[in-house]
Design an enzyme around this catalytic site. Structure first.
Site, short mmCIF file in Angstrom:
data_model
loop_
_atom_site.label_atom_id
_atom_site.label_comp_id
_atom_site.label_asym_id
_atom_site.label_seq_id
_atom_site.Cartn_x
_atom_site.Cartn_y
_atom_site.Cartn_z
N TRP A 105 0.80 -1.22 0.00
CA TRP A 105 0.00 0.00 0.00
C TRP A 105 0.84 1.27 0.00
CZ3 TRP A 105 1.86 2.21 4.29
CH2 TRP A 105 2.29 1.37 5.32
N LYS A 114 -2.73 -7.52 -8.07
CA LYS A 114 -3.48 -7.51 -6.81
C LYS A 114 -2.91 -6.44 -5.89
CE LYS A 114 -3.48 -9.21 -2.72
NZ LYS A 114 -4.19 -8.09 -2.07
N PRO A 115 -3.60 -5.29 -5.79
CA PRO A 115 -3.10 -4.26 -4.86
C PRO A 115 -3.49 -4.59 -3.43
CG PRO A 115 -5.11 -3.50 -5.95
CD PRO A 115 -4.83 -4.90 -6.48
N GLY A 150 11.14 -6.19 2.98
CA GLY A 150 11.33 -5.12 3.96
C GLY A 150 12.79 -4.72 4.17
N CYS A 154 10.09 1.08 2.27
CA CYS A 154 10.94 -0.09 2.50
C CYS A 154 12.39 0.32 2.71
CB CYS A 154 10.83 -1.04 1.32
SG CYS A 154 11.19 -0.26 -0.26
N GLU A 179 11.67 -4.12 11.35
CA GLU A 179 11.14 -3.02 10.54
C GLU A 179 9.90 -2.43 11.22
OE1 GLU A 179 9.10 -4.00 6.84
OE2 GLU A 179 10.30 -2.46 5.84
N LYS A 202 19.72 -10.62 1.42
CA LYS A 202 19.29 -11.28 2.65
C LYS A 202 17.75 -11.25 2.77
CE LYS A 202 22.13 -8.97 5.51
NZ LYS A 202 22.99 -8.65 6.66
P1 NAD Z 1 2.16 -7.22 3.10
O1 NAD Z 1 3.23 -8.26 2.96
O2 NAD Z 1 1.24 -7.32 4.25
O3 NAD Z 1 1.24 -7.21 1.79
C1 NAD Z 1 1.76 -7.02 0.49
C2 NAD Z 1 0.76 -7.58 -0.51
O4 NAD Z 1 0.69 -9.00 -0.34
C3 NAD Z 1 -0.66 -7.05 -0.33
O5 NAD Z 1 -1.27 -6.88 -1.60
C4 NAD Z 1 -1.32 -8.18 0.44
O6 NAD Z 1 -2.73 -8.21 0.30
C5 NAD Z 1 -0.67 -9.39 -0.22
N1 NAD Z 1 -0.77 -10.63 0.55
C6 NAD Z 1 -0.86 -10.77 1.90
N2 NAD Z 1 -0.96 -12.08 2.22
C7 NAD Z 1 -0.90 -12.78 1.05
C8 NAD Z 1 -0.96 -14.16 0.73
N3 NAD Z 1 -1.10 -15.10 1.65
N4 NAD Z 1 -0.88 -14.51 -0.58
C9 NAD Z 1 -0.72 -13.58 -1.53
N5 NAD Z 1 -0.70 -12.26 -1.28
C10 NAD Z 1 -0.77 -11.86 0.00
O7 NAD Z 1 2.91 -5.82 3.06
P2 NAD Z 1 2.26 -4.37 3.25
O8 NAD Z 1 1.95 -4.16 4.69
O9 NAD Z 1 1.18 -4.15 2.24
O10 NAD Z 1 3.49 -3.44 2.82
C11 NAD Z 1 4.51 -3.10 3.68
C12 NAD Z 1 5.73 -3.99 3.44
O11 NAD Z 1 6.14 -3.90 2.08
C13 NAD Z 1 6.92 -3.53 4.26
O12 NAD Z 1 7.56 -4.64 4.83
C14 NAD Z 1 7.83 -2.88 3.23
O13 NAD Z 1 9.18 -2.89 3.58
C15 NAD Z 1 7.55 -3.70 2.03
N6 NAD Z 1 7.94 -2.97 0.80
C16 NAD Z 1 9.06 -3.37 0.12
C17 NAD Z 1 9.47 -2.66 -1.01
C18 NAD Z 1 10.69 -3.07 -1.79
O14 NAD Z 1 10.80 -2.68 -2.95
N7 NAD Z 1 11.63 -3.81 -1.22
C19 NAD Z 1 8.72 -1.55 -1.44
C20 NAD Z 1 7.60 -1.18 -0.71
C21 NAD Z 1 7.20 -1.91 0.40
#
Ligand code: NAD
Length: 494
Positions: A149, A173-174, A250, A282, A383, A453
């Site tokens: 998000w 899937k957002p 993360g 992130c 994180e 990692k």
């Molecule tokens: P999240 O892992 O909770 O969710 C990410 C996506 O995965 C969402 O669309 C969610 O609905 C989906 N999802 C959740 N459970 C699932 C399942 N069982 N099967 C398939 N899809 C599933 O993360 P969040 O809270 O939305 O975002 C924050 C996290 O994203 C932080 O840890 C952040 O560091 C990371 N992030 C990483 C980057 C990067 O490029 N490295 C960029 C932005 C955010």
């Protein structure tokens, strides 16, 4: 605001899954209540995507013809940039300044991959016999893009643009806290004339629609950005069907200030690195290491400057720190700060929600600086994904390299020093996907991005970004015109 219908394989349909409520986190008002995608909605989208991707009308397009669709999507994003910015600010609470920049970045990403598509070649390989040998690249088929998000339009574009450029169909899937801007992207993709079925936007529960996308046999790849625990689970599911996954996860990125740094530049860079996007990034530089001789002065200066940051409404031009995405997330950040207090951390500033007019109904949290805990404390290892910085002193290069590497994550690193050879040595010695020297959070679409990692695997962006969505095929064409000598006399006898 989009009307809340889902884009299911090119058709606008009301979802049949669980309800999703998008709120404006600055005041808690509801943007839209919509029905998310169910398994059945997902199955319909997959069937339509499969037919559309296999259709020669898409599969056999020449690169410049396919690139035109990407350019048209980029035009559509640019033409609707204000609307996209507004929707995304309402969905996530980010400032309009930031969401405007994210819209610009998304358009640039589609333009870049249009150019990459037109200029990427297959290759002849060195001939070692009678066959002409070559290596060609083909679409994988159906790609699932699962995004978080925090910067939806930009992370959507980073996956959708190269995957479409490579000739795939994409099912996006957002996250449930930010479904609206991805649905707006669907409207733009549709208006750009992309053949029906090639693109779907399916907000919904990770456990239901997310799981379907990962486990379905017709999905050839999942490109995921999100938390490390979710990413690890998806990788295990993907292993069951031997499907490639790319994981952007993360971080707990270190920023390092050496005693010889330009102090103003370092204070500005450290603050921007951790407090912009209200820390919901992130790559947030959430662990600051300061060289001992300047530690006290630097931390005092940083703390004073941080107290002056403008915490405010996302629509106000002067706002630097906007509300967090959701009150639940703000509460999770607050719990982390309480945990740090219980670990013995001293709160140098922040440590609570702001009080006063305008803040009461919003998911606000003050930029917070913590000190006095060792690098082994949980607050230094996990994180938080919010505006929380923990500061630690260091002795010398060897010490700061060891402390920086002593963490499960490896996403980004910021260094402030006037000594370039030192920056080079330290930057090369720390496990991380990106190093910034005397700056932070600067991006170029031409420069690959990803983590080491627990921060993930695979890289996005850059010319090679398109290859992540293609299968490589080797072709041998015999030029001798003669039967294989192995058959020998057997052939003559017949
Ligand atoms: P999240 O892992 O909770 O969710 C990410 C996506 O995965 C969402 O669309 C969610 O609905 C989906 N999802 C959740 N459970 C699932 C399942 N069982 N099967 C398939 N899809 C599933 O993360 P969040 O809270 O939305 O975002 C924050 C996290 O994203 C932080 O840890 C952040 O560091 C990371 N992030 C990483 C980057 C990067 O490029 N490295 C960029 C932005 C955010």
């Amino acid at each position: 605001m989009p009307d809340g219908k889902l884009f299911v394989g090119g058709e606008w349909e009301t979802g049949t899954g669980a309800e999703i409520t998008s709120i404006f986190p600055a005041d808690g008002t509801v943007n839209r209540v919509l029905k998310g995608a169910s398994r059945e909605d997902g199955l319909r989208a997959i069937a339509r995507a499969k037919a559309a991707q296999a259709d020669p009308a898409w599969r056999s397009l020449k690169p410049h013809e396919r690139a035109r669709y990407l350019s048209a999507i980029a035009d559509g994003i640019e033409a609707n940039a204000d609307r996209i910015a507004l929707i995304q600010s309402r969905d996530t609470g980010k400032t309009l300044r930031e969401t405007g920049a994210l819209a610009g970045s998304a358009a640039a990403t589609f333009r870049y991959f249009a150019a990459v598509l037109e200029t990427t070649d297959d290759s002849l390989t060195a001939q070692r016999g009678t066959a002409l040998t070559m290596s060609v690249h083909e679409p994988l088929g159906l790609v699932a893009a699962i995004t978080p998000w925090n910067s939806p339009i930009a992370s959507d574009a980073q996956k959708v643009a190269p995957a479409l450029a490579a000739g795939n169909a994409v099912l996006l899937k957002p996250a449930s806290w930010s479904p609206l801007v991805s649905l707006e992207l669907a409207r733009i993709v549709e208006a750009a004339g992309l053949p029906k079925g090639l693109f779907s936007v399916l907000p919904g529960a990770g456990r239901e629609i997310g799981n379907l996308l990962v486990e379905h046999p017709d999905i050839a790849k999942v490109s995921f950005t999100g938390g490390t625990s979710t990413g690890r689970m998806l990788a295990k599911q993907a292993a069951e069907k031997l499907m490639p996954v790319s994981l952007e996860l993360g971080g707990k990125s270190p920023t390092i200030v050496f005693a010889d740094a330009d102090i103003d530049q370092a204070v500005a860079g450290v603050m921007f690195g951790v407090f912009s996007s209200t820390g919901q990034s992130c790559i947030a530089g959430a662990r600051l290491f300061v060289e001992k001789p300047v530690y006290d002065d630097f931390v005092a200066r940083l703390t004073e400057a941080t107290k002056r940051l403008k915490v405010g409404h996302p629509f106000e031009e002067t706002t630097q720190v906007a509300p967090m995405v959701h009150p639940d997330h703000r509460d999770s950040v607050a719990r982390y700060v309480e945990m740090a207090r219980s670990e013995g951390a001293e709160v140098l500033c922040g440590g609570s929600a702001p009080t006063g007019e305008g803040y009461g109904k919003g998911a606000y949290y003050l930029p917070t600086i913590l000190a006095g805990v060792p690098n082994t404390a949980r607050i230094c290892r996990e994180e938080v994904f919010g505006p929380v910085l923990v500061v630690l002193p260091f002795e010398d290069e060897a010490d700061v390299i060891a402390q920086s590497n002593d963490n499960d994550y490896g996403l980004a690193l910021g260094l402030w020093t006037r000594d370039f050879p030192k920056a080079w040595r330290v930057g090369r010695a720390i496990s991380t996907g990106t190093v910034w020297v005397n700056t932070y959070k600067q991006f170029s679409i031409s420069t690959p991005f990803g983590g080491e990692k627990d921060s993930g695997m695979g890289r996005e962006k850059g010319r090679e970004g398109i290859r992540a969505y293609m299968a490589q095929k080797s072709i041998y064409v015999d030029l001798s015109g003669a039967p294989h000598p192995w058959a020998g006399a057997a052939l003559e006898a017949s």
